[in-house]
Design an enzyme around this catalytic site. Structure first.
Site, mmCIF file in Angstrom:
data_model
loop_
_atom_site.group_PDB
_atom_site.id
_atom_site.type_symbol
_atom_site.label_atom_id
_atom_site.label_comp_id
_atom_site.label_asym_id
_atom_site.label_seq_id
_atom_site.Cartn_x
_atom_site.Cartn_y
_atom_site.Cartn_z
ATOM 1 N N GLU A 172 33.486 37.502 38.674
ATOM 2 C CA GLU A 172 33.002 38.282 39.816
ATOM 3 C C GLU A 172 31.476 38.377 39.832
ATOM 4 O OE1 GLU A 172 36.708 41.198 40.756
ATOM 5 O OE2 GLU A 172 35.491 41.775 39.026
ATOM 6 N N TYR A 184 26.049 66.253 44.364
ATOM 7 C CA TYR A 184 25.748 65.113 43.501
ATOM 8 C C TYR A 184 26.329 63.815 44.053
ATOM 9 C CZ TYR A 184 23.500 67.938 39.968
ATOM 10 O OH TYR A 184 22.627 68.753 39.313
#
Length: 213
Positions: free
Chosen positions: A79, A125
């Protein structure tokens, strides 16, 4: 040359440490997931194909030239193109993390997600570390169309979610990419836990204020 060798040695150790941390906490399993870091000369050090992130050998990590040529170490992950696409479109990216983490993959299989922004802004966050998360349509692993689909989004998004596959996240450093990937996984977990409940996500104004920061 000595500086480049020293940088590469440090990067190899950091990749192995991050890989072990992710694996030991169940964020990746078997030989899934891959990590890369871009070097100062434009080349990359990357986890090899068919390697467990929990048992990486610094000396066997793959090193690639700026043009993608394999220089040394084991063969790079199959990948690798996911990482190359991110670096090509994001000059500031210094590292890329790709996982098959359970909750993010589960969300990528849901039929009713917003393909332009898969997860809601549940926490500050998440907004600061991930922002918006587009869903990349499903293509078989290694399909050239998957590379093109990721490339088309990575100039505007440092994190994408591959349908029925998992997240790909870039950061200026490996730690930033790691933390953003972990925040994405935790938010996916929250999203699944809260399905069917009345939600109170951050408002558009709150999200915009965080993004300006």
């Amino acid at each position: 040359m000595t500086a480049i060798v020293s940088e590469a040695s440090r990067v190899r150790d950091e990749i192995c440490a991050v890989g072990a941390s992710l694996f030991n906490r169940g964020l990746t399993a078997g030989s899934t997931g891959n990590i890369s870091v871009r070097l100062g000369d434009g080349g990359m050090i990357m986890t090899p194909t068919n390697a467990s992130l929990g048992d990486l050998d610094p000396g066997r990590l793959s090193r690639l030239a700026p043009d993608g040529t394999h220089i040394d170490g084991d063969n790079p992950t199959k990948e690798a193109f996911l990482h190359s696409c991110m670096y090509c479109e994001r000059p500031s990216a210094g590292a890329v993390v790709h996982l098959h983490s359970t909750h993010a993959v589960a969300v990528s299989i849901l039929a009713d997600v917003d393909r332009h922004d898969v997860l809601p802004p549940l926490t500050a966050y998440y907004v600061m570390r991930v922002g918006t998360l587009p869903l990349v349509p499903y293509f078989a692993p290694g399909d050239e169309e998957l590379a093109l689909a990721v490339k088309s989004l990575s100039g505007r998004h440092h994190a994408v979610l591959l349908a029925n596959h998992g997240p790909v996240v870039a950061g200026t450093t490996l730690r930033e990419a790691q933390y953003a990937t972990e925040e994405l996984e935790e938010t996916a977990k929250l999203h699944l836990l809260l399905r069917g409940q009345a939600l109170r996500p951050l408002t558009p104004a709150q999200v915009e204020k965080l993004r300006r920061r």
